[in-house]
Scaffold this active site. Structure first.
Site, short mmCIF file in Angstrom:
data_model
loop_
_atom_site.label_atom_id
_atom_site.label_comp_id
_atom_site.label_asym_id
_atom_site.label_seq_id
_atom_site.Cartn_x
_atom_site.Cartn_y
_atom_site.Cartn_z
N CYS A 274 40.05 31.77 27.65
CA CYS A 274 40.24 30.47 28.06
C CYS A 274 41.51 29.78 27.01
CB CYS A 274 38.96 29.80 28.12
SG CYS A 274 37.85 30.26 29.25
N1 LIG Z 1 35.08 33.90 30.46
C1 LIG Z 1 34.93 32.69 30.28
O1 LIG Z 1 34.28 32.11 29.12
C2 LIG Z 1 35.58 31.71 31.21
C3 LIG Z 1 35.09 30.32 31.14
C4 LIG Z 1 35.71 29.38 32.11
C5 LIG Z 1 36.38 29.68 32.96
N2 LIG Z 1 36.96 30.95 33.04
C6 LIG Z 1 37.88 31.45 34.16
O2 LIG Z 1 37.25 32.02 35.18
C7 LIG Z 1 38.03 33.12 35.69
C8 LIG Z 1 37.46 34.24 35.86
O3 LIG Z 1 37.29 34.75 34.41
P1 LIG Z 1 35.96 35.81 33.84
O4 LIG Z 1 35.95 35.59 32.62
O5 LIG Z 1 34.90 35.62 34.70
O6 LIG Z 1 36.87 37.21 34.46
P2 LIG Z 1 36.33 38.63 34.29
O7 LIG Z 1 37.44 39.48 34.00
O8 LIG Z 1 34.96 38.80 33.46
O9 LIG Z 1 35.83 39.00 35.81
C9 LIG Z 1 36.62 38.73 36.89
C10 LIG Z 1 36.07 39.95 37.73
O10 LIG Z 1 37.02 39.92 38.95
C11 LIG Z 1 37.18 40.93 39.64
N3 LIG Z 1 38.23 41.11 40.58
C12 LIG Z 1 39.47 41.06 40.28
N4 LIG Z 1 40.38 40.86 41.37
C13 LIG Z 1 39.50 40.87 42.31
C14 LIG Z 1 39.83 40.73 43.93
N5 LIG Z 1 40.87 40.39 44.48
N6 LIG Z 1 38.54 40.41 44.37
C15 LIG Z 1 37.23 40.61 44.12
N7 LIG Z 1 37.26 40.60 42.66
C16 LIG Z 1 38.15 40.92 41.83
C17 LIG Z 1 37.20 42.00 38.38
O11 LIG Z 1 37.05 43.28 38.91
C18 LIG Z 1 36.04 41.31 37.45
O12 LIG Z 1 34.89 41.89 37.61
C19 LIG Z 1 39.52 32.86 34.99
O13 LIG Z 1 40.16 32.31 35.54
C20 LIG Z 1 38.90 32.29 33.62
O14 LIG Z 1 39.99 31.53 32.94
C21 LIG Z 1 36.55 31.95 32.19
#
Ligand SMILES: NC(=O)c1ccc[n+]([C@@H]2O[C@H](COP(=O)([O-])OP(=O)(O)OC[C@H]3O[C@@H](n4cnc5c(N)ncnc54)[C@H](O)[C@@H]3O)[C@@H](O)[C@H]2O)c1
Length: 443
Positions: A274
């Site tokens: 983030c």
């Molecule tokens: N990790 C954090 O602490 C956090 C906090 C707030 C916001 N975010 C935001 O949330 C979003 C997701 O982050 P995350 O940390 O959960 O990511 P992550 O990498 O942990 O998980 C993402 C998942 O999406 C899947 N994926 C990718 N492309 C896909 C598709 N086309 N269809 C279905 N599944 C698909 C991947 O296989 C993975 O399992 C990002 O935009 C991030 O900036 C993350």
């Protein structure tokens, strides 16, 4: 009844089927909350490994207990799939896919675009779609909406689109998905209505805002605020170092002011998915409007230089012991990007290790949450924290301040500790020389 009324009723009666697209740090906790609230939840992910794991009742996310997943799978409230056809069953779909930066630090929207296309192929009257991924203002309207209008859907009448930023703070023992207020903004007021109703069913507090752009910008304000304040306090550490003043003492004393001050602490740099990334989404968007976001750029510059600042501290401290970095054995303590979590993405520890090795150091790492790190195809194994290991190290660099580490053991056996997190404060003093970010204790 209109599609809007039907959907609202289904949500209120917990009869709606919810799908979550992307089952990572954000998507899985959300899917679990929906399922706990009584909805049938489908988790869709492109990773077969993730899907198989979840269907076996296991969890790959530290903050989600496997027992929760197992109970929901057993109760048939949650199932994971790689089969997009199952999205046909959904009344509401939350998208939580990655939003990384490309090599040129521009937004990489390929995951959001792919997810929007997948979901749009299964659009039907009465479907709510909420984007959760952090992104630049305008994404929901400019990237998600065309995938639906292009198929003849009328937004606000037969499909409903909204943005709701995820605020999950991995490893936070107090605030999790359910008790962190959730901001929601729709393309139309009808879109906001149904999205608010959905989140109110499982989140304690829902904050309604007037548009998707507002909701998108809320998240970027929050994370830019953190980036800028961390950048400022990191600069303060450099200032204190030059002045020979203890930055930690200055910060603790400033934090006694009961108003107008918020405590941020310096460190070896920023990491995670983030804070190092999100402000660049805003900077990129503003560049397209011919505006340069100076706070974003300056904070990013200072924060990204902190690993080099730490390595310089190590080098100078070893030099005082008449040792070169080249050939010195250095133990890096903590490689996760922050305390008490198992996530190494964008961690400043990776830069610290790389820079030390570029200078010829022999680097080992210990992290109670991380046993291996894979970088550029190279797999590196962590080591156990033992008195012998510390005894045999020329320097120990504390990069991440995990609470479960025995810092007194380190203090008892080390010759030199470069402490970027002030973990040695309050420990029993020993022969170990402690060098802090603002190096007032250096011999
Ligand atoms: N990790 C954090 O602490 C956090 C906090 C707030 C916001 N975010 C935001 O949330 C979003 C997701 O982050 P995350 O940390 O959960 O990511 P992550 O990498 O942990 O998980 C993402 C998942 O999406 C899947 N994926 C990718 N492309 C896909 C598709 N086309 N269809 C279905 N599944 C698909 C991947 O296989 C993975 O399992 C990002 O935009 C991030 O900036 C993350």
């Amino acid at each position: 009844m209109t599609a809007h009324d039907v959907l609202l009723r289904k949500i209120q009666d917990r009869k709606a089927t919810i799908a979550v697209v992307g089952l990572g740090y954000v998507g899985l906790p959300l899917a679990v909350e929906f399922a706990k609230a009584g909805f049938n939840v489908i988790g869709y992910d492109v990773s077969q490994r993730v899907v198989d794991l979840l269907n076996e009742g296991k969890s790959h996310i530290q903050d989600v207990p496997a027992s929760d997943v197992a109970a929901l799978v057993k109760a048939k409230k949650f199932s994971a799939t790689t089969d997009e056809a199952r999205l046909d069953e959904a009344d509401a779909i939350s998208i939580a896919v990655p939003t990384p930066l490309g090599k040129t630090r521009d937004p990489d929207m390929s995951y959001v675009q792919a997810a929007a296309s997948t979901v749009a192929r299964h659009a039907h009257t009465g479907l709510l779609v909420v984007l959760e991924s952090t992104t630049y203002p305008g994404t929901t309207r400019e990237v998600i909406m065309p995938a639906f209008t292009g198929r003849g859907c009328v937004v606000g009448e037969d499909v409903f689109l909204a943005f709701s930023p995820e605020r999950v703070d991995p490893g936070n023992p107090t605030y999790h998905t359910k008790n962190t207020p959730k901001v929601v903004g729709g393309i139309t007021p009808a879109c906001t209505d149904v999205a608010v109703a959905l989140y109110e069913s499982c989140i304690d507090t829902v904050v309604r805002v007037s548009s998707t752009e507002t909701a998108e910008l809320v998240k970027l304000l929050e994370n830019t605020f953190r980036s800028v304040n961390i950048g400022m306090v990191n600069e303060m550490a450099i200032v204190c170092d030059k002045l020979g003043v203890d930055v930690w003492e200055v910060i603790d004393a400033a934090a006694t002011k009961p108003f107008g001050y918020m405590k941020f602490t310096p460190g070896p740099g920023i990491g995670g998915h983030c804070i190092p990334l999100d402000p660049h989404y805003l900077a990129w968007k503003m560049r397209t409007l011919n505006y340069k976001t100076r706070f974003v750029d300056l904070a990013s510059e200072i924060n990204s230089q902190m690993p080099a600042f730490v390595v310089e501290k190590v080098s100078l401290a070893l030099n005082a012991d008449k040792k070169p970095v080249n050939g010195s054995k250095i133990l890096v303590l903590g490689v996760a990007y922050k305390r008490d979590i198992d996530d190494v993405r964008e961690s400043p520890a990776l830069d610290v290790i790389r820079l030390l090795e570029e200078h010829g150091a022999v680097v080992a790492f210990h992290d109670p949450f991380i046993s291996t790190i894979r970088e550029d195809g190279h797999l590196r194994h962590g080591v156990d924290l033992t008195p012998e290991l510390v005894d045999g190290s020329d320097a120990v660099v504390v990069v991440t301040d995990h609470r479960s580490v025995d810092y007194q053991l380190v203090m008892n056996h080390a010759t030199l500790i470069v402490d970027t997190r002030n973990v040695t404060k309050g420990l029993v003093k020993t022969k170990a020389r402690v060098v802090s970010l603002s190096d007032v204790t250096a011999a």
